[in-house]
Design an enzyme around this catalytic site. Structure first.
Site: not given
Length: 257
Positions: A145, A158, A162
């Site tokens: 991401s 999160y 990533k």
């Protein structure tokens, strides 16, 4: 789709019944690959299979919770049983159960995020390698991401997971290359999916407003199909001299030099 770069290939895409994963599976099938899709829920698999049947693709669907070793094994076993080989693996599964200040993220959320987003991705790749190394020109794509480069404030944990995937892709280059496998990644920006809905919804002209606020040079959110195009390139012979790289698909959002 006039480009048919993947005829004869077999691909397995995790978390592929919606959003980016669905678009990736569809694009690989359009280019001639036989594709195995998966989701944690059978209902999701059924709905996706119905959609794919309308396009007459050669696609097989199964349930797979990537953090469960028995599910990962079954996914690979069923791929081989159905199609006899594996040429392409796309690791797309990810979760983000915590939303807010990173300092408020509970330990349980950290455990879940890293279990699914990082640990499961590594073990799926490791478990797939014995099949991938049997095929000439096989490859792996890891879906990271833009948040891995520039952490997003409301999804800090999160984002860190990533970032770890960017490192994992690099760390696996030599071990994979020794077995004749290329490994690359993509780093999507703000893509219009259900998963990222909280980042782009909220107004009549939300696409432009949100993307501009996030520093997107193109001034809009992206589409799942635009991510799928990058994956199709990476797993094709057009990228035969590309490994260890992550393509940022983020409309010009800040990432790296």
């Amino acid at each position: 789709m006039s480009v048919r770069r993947l005829v004869g290939k077999v691909a397995c895409v995790t978390a592929s019944t919606d959003g980016i994963g669905f678009a990736i599976a569809r694009r690989l099938a359009q280019e001639g690959a036989r594709v195995v899709i998966s989701s944690r829920k059978q209902d999701n698999v059924n709905k996706a299979m119905e959609a794919f049947k309308k396009e007459n693709f050669d696609i097989y669907g199964t349930v797979c919770h990537v953090s469960k070793s028995e599910d990962r094994k079954r996914l690979l076993d069923e791929t081989i049983q159905k199609y006899g080989k594996l040429d392409i693996l796309v690791s797309n599964a990810a979760i983000s159960p915590s939303f807010g200040n990173i300092l408020d993220t509970p330990e349980s959320a950290w455990d879940k995020i890293f279990d699914v987003n990082v640990k499961a991705a590594f073990f799926l790749i490791k478990e797939a390698i014995p099949y991938l190394e049997k095929q000439k020109g096989s490859s792996i794509v890891v879906v990271s991401s833009i948040a891995g480069y520039t952490p997003m404030e409301l999804i800090g944990a999160y984002s860190v997971s990533k970032t770890a995937l960017l490192g994992l892709t690099k760390a696996l280059v030599n071990p994979c290359q020794e077995k004749g496998i290329r490994i690359n990644g993509i780093a999507p920006g703000i893509i219009k999916t259900k998963f990222s809905k909280a980042l782009w919804e909220g107004g009549e002209d939300t696409d432009t407003k949100t993307a501009s606020f996030a520093g997107c040079a193109m001034g809009r959110v992206g589409t799942s199909e635009e991510c799928a195009s990058a994956v199709a390139f990476l797993v094709s012979n057009d990228a035969s001299y590309v490994t260890g790289e992550t393509i940022v698909v983020a409309g010009g959002m800040p990432s790296h030099l």
